[in-house]
Write a protein that holds these residues in place. Structure first.
Motif, PDB file in Angstrom:
ATOM      1  N   PRO A  27      19.591 -15.566   4.561  1.00 31.58           N
ATOM      2  CA  PRO A  27      17.754 -15.204   3.534  1.00 31.58           C
ATOM      3  C   PRO A  27      16.831 -14.519   4.646  1.00 31.58           C
ATOM      4  CG  PRO A  27      18.873 -17.576   3.324  1.00 31.58           C
ATOM      5  CD  PRO A  27      20.160 -16.646   4.135  1.00 31.58           C
ATOM      6  N   SER A  28      17.169 -14.913   5.268  1.00 31.97           N
ATOM      7  CA  SER A  28      15.749 -13.676   6.240  1.00 31.97           C
ATOM      8  C   SER A  28      16.353 -12.243   6.851  1.00 31.97           C
ATOM      9  CB  SER A  28      15.396 -14.416   8.143  1.00 31.97           C
ATOM     10  OG  SER A  28      17.145 -14.219   8.007  1.00 31.97           O
ATOM     11  N   ALA A  29      17.052 -12.467   6.813  1.00 31.88           N
ATOM     12  CA  ALA A  29      17.565 -10.882   6.132  1.00 31.88           C
ATOM     13  C   ALA A  29      17.205 -10.020   4.843  1.00 31.88           C
ATOM     14  CB  ALA A  29      18.878 -10.347   6.240  1.00 31.88           C
ATOM     15  N   GLN A  30      17.578 -10.588   3.792  1.00 33.85           N
ATOM     16  CA  GLN A  30      16.605 -10.399   2.298  1.00 33.85           C
ATOM     17  C   GLN A  30      15.804 -11.230   2.403  1.00 33.85           C
ATOM     18  OE1 GLN A  30      20.077 -10.215  -0.202  1.00 33.85           O
ATOM     19  NE2 GLN A  30      21.628  -9.725   0.952  1.00 33.85           N
ATOM     20  N   ALA A  31      15.127 -12.049   3.009  1.00 32.15           N
ATOM     21  CA  ALA A  31      13.588 -12.332   2.501  1.00 32.15           C
ATOM     22  C   ALA A  31      13.085 -11.444   1.984  1.00 32.15           C
ATOM     23  CB  ALA A  31      13.320 -13.050   3.955  1.00 32.15           C
ATOM     24  N   ALA A  32      12.766 -10.285   2.173  1.00 31.09           N
ATOM     25  CA  ALA A  32      11.595  -9.621   2.297  1.00 31.09           C
ATOM     26  C   ALA A  32      11.715  -8.697   0.623  1.00 31.09           C
ATOM     27  CB  ALA A  32      11.320  -8.194   3.001  1.00 31.09           C
ATOM     28  N   GLY A  33      13.194  -8.872   0.230  1.00 37.88           N
ATOM     29  CA  GLY A  33      14.052  -7.666  -1.053  1.00 37.88           C
ATOM     30  C   GLY A  33      13.954  -6.391  -0.792  1.00 37.88           C
ATOM     31  N   ALA A  34      14.104  -5.246  -1.235  1.00 35.46           N
ATOM     32  CA  ALA A  34      14.620  -3.603  -0.755  1.00 35.46           C
ATOM     33  C   ALA A  34      12.800  -3.456  -0.677  1.00 35.46           C
ATOM     34  CB  ALA A  34      14.915  -3.953  -2.509  1.00 35.46           C
ATOM     35  N   CYS A  35      12.447  -3.078   0.333  1.00 33.94           N
ATOM     36  CA  CYS A  35      11.981  -2.492   1.089  1.00 33.94           C
ATOM     37  C   CYS A  35      11.998  -1.641   1.777  1.00 33.94           C
ATOM     38  CB  CYS A  35      10.541  -3.089   1.013  1.00 33.94           C
ATOM     39  SG  CYS A  35       8.749  -2.399   2.031  1.00 33.94           S
ATOM     40  N   ALA A  36      11.855  -0.019   1.875  1.00 33.50           N
ATOM     41  CA  ALA A  36      12.114   0.705   3.167  1.00 33.50           C
ATOM     42  C   ALA A  36      10.927   0.114   4.112  1.00 33.50           C
ATOM     43  CB  ALA A  36      11.423   2.307   2.326  1.00 33.50           C
ATOM     44  N   SER A  46       6.493 -13.527  -7.419  1.00 34.80           N
ATOM     45  CA  SER A  46       6.144 -14.085  -5.701  1.00 34.80           C
ATOM     46  C   SER A  46       7.896 -14.218  -5.290  1.00 34.80           C
ATOM     47  CB  SER A  46       6.002 -15.301  -6.462  1.00 34.80           C
ATOM     48  OG  SER A  46       6.808 -16.371  -6.763  1.00 34.80           O
ATOM     49  N   ALA A  47       8.187 -13.931  -4.727  1.00 39.93           N
ATOM     50  CA  ALA A  47       9.476 -14.129  -3.640  1.00 39.93           C
ATOM     51  C   ALA A  47       9.953 -12.484  -3.637  1.00 39.93           C
ATOM     52  CB  ALA A  47      10.309 -14.878  -3.998  1.00 39.93           C
ATOM     53  N   PHE A  48       9.440 -11.467  -3.841  1.00 37.92           N
ATOM     54  CA  PHE A  48       9.638 -10.042  -3.823  1.00 37.92           C
ATOM     55  C   PHE A  48       9.683  -9.795  -4.547  1.00 37.92           C
ATOM     56  CE2 PHE A  48       9.885 -12.304   0.799  1.00 37.92           C
ATOM     57  CZ  PHE A  48       8.564 -11.579   0.675  1.00 37.92           C
ATOM     58  N   THR A  49       9.945 -10.316  -6.550  1.00 38.84           N
ATOM     59  CA  THR A  49      10.825 -10.346  -7.190  1.00 38.84           C
ATOM     60  C   THR A  49       9.479  -9.744  -8.307  1.00 38.84           C
ATOM     61  OG1 THR A  49       9.653 -12.293  -8.292  1.00 38.84           O
ATOM     62  CG2 THR A  49      11.611 -12.184  -7.568  1.00 38.84           C
ATOM     63  N   TYR A  75       4.313  -9.045  -0.392  1.00 40.01           N
ATOM     64  CA  TYR A  75       3.642  -8.004  -0.371  1.00 40.01           C
ATOM     65  C   TYR A  75       5.478  -7.779   0.678  1.00 40.01           C
ATOM     66  CZ  TYR A  75       1.239  -9.570   3.641  1.00 40.01           C
ATOM     67  OH  TYR A  75       0.844 -10.098   5.405  1.00 40.01           O
ATOM     68  N   LYS A  76       5.416  -6.648   1.118  1.00 36.14           N
ATOM     69  CA  LYS A  76       5.730  -6.433   2.453  1.00 36.14           C
ATOM     70  C   LYS A  76       5.452  -5.017   3.044  1.00 36.14           C
ATOM     71  CE  LYS A  76       9.513  -6.745   5.673  1.00 36.14           C
ATOM     72  NZ  LYS A  76       9.000  -7.916   6.786  1.00 36.14           N
ATOM     73  N   ASN A  77       4.728  -5.243   4.639  1.00 37.48           N
ATOM     74  CA  ASN A  77       4.105  -3.716   5.282  1.00 37.48           C
ATOM     75  C   ASN A  77       4.931  -3.927   6.380  1.00 37.48           C
ATOM     76  OD1 ASN A  77       2.635  -2.220   6.192  1.00 37.48           O
ATOM     77  ND2 ASN A  77       1.015  -3.667   6.416  1.00 37.48           N
ATOM     78  N   ASN A  78       5.808  -2.805   6.153  1.00 33.04           N
ATOM     79  CA  ASN A  78       6.682  -1.843   6.943  1.00 33.04           C
ATOM     80  C   ASN A  78       6.114  -0.778   7.837  1.00 33.04           C
ATOM     81  OD1 ASN A  78       9.008  -4.069   7.144  1.00 33.04           O
ATOM     82  ND2 ASN A  78       9.832  -2.587   5.575  1.00 33.04           N
TER      83      ASN A  78
END
Length: 132
Positions: A27-36, A46-49, A75-78
């Motif tokens: 789950p932690s490896a996939q927690a941020a959904g598909a984000c470059a 919610s939950a990157f959906t 959100y996910k800020n890479n």
């Protein structure tokens, strides 16, 4: 218990621990959904959906109203820079900071209804400001 049974039991136990470790890590490896790995991604679920807007810029702004998007729910800020959600208000400089997304940060549920969903709301990365 003979030595073969003990070895088999030990092997099965070890395999169960390894499998459990892999499942716990998934789950932690996939927690941020598909984000470059070099992008800011905002989601209207919610939950990157839901619908996603992605930006790789480190010094520009965009308006969510330019897209088929509701409001920022996760959100996910890479990016190596922060991103700020700016909303209009009636005093100069006409926008105020509503929320900061730190570099490397993420949230699966930001808990701010309507954030980024109004017509003039802006998301700016780095040192960019919505007024130029």
């Amino acid at each position: 218990m003979n030595s073969w049974t003990k070895r088999a039991a030990t092997t099965v136990s070890g395999m169960a621990l390894v499998a459990g470790g892999l499942l716990a890590g998934a789950p932690s490896a996939q927690a941020a959904g598909a984000c470059a790995s070099d992008a800011l991604c905002i989601y209207d679920g919610s939950a990157f959906t839901g619908k996603k807007i992605s930006s790789r810029s480190t010094n520009s702004c965009f308006s969510t109203s330019s897209y088929d998007f509701d409001w920022i729910a996760s959100y996910k800020n890479n990016l190596p820079v922060k991103a700020i959600v700016w909303v209009p208000h009636d005093k100069y400089p006409w926008f105020r900071e509503a929320r900061t997304f730190p570099a490397g940060g993420f949230s699966s549920r930001i808990g701010v209804d309507g954030l980024g969903g109004e017509y003039y709301d802006q998301v700016c990365m780095g040192n960019a400001k919505p007024w130029g």
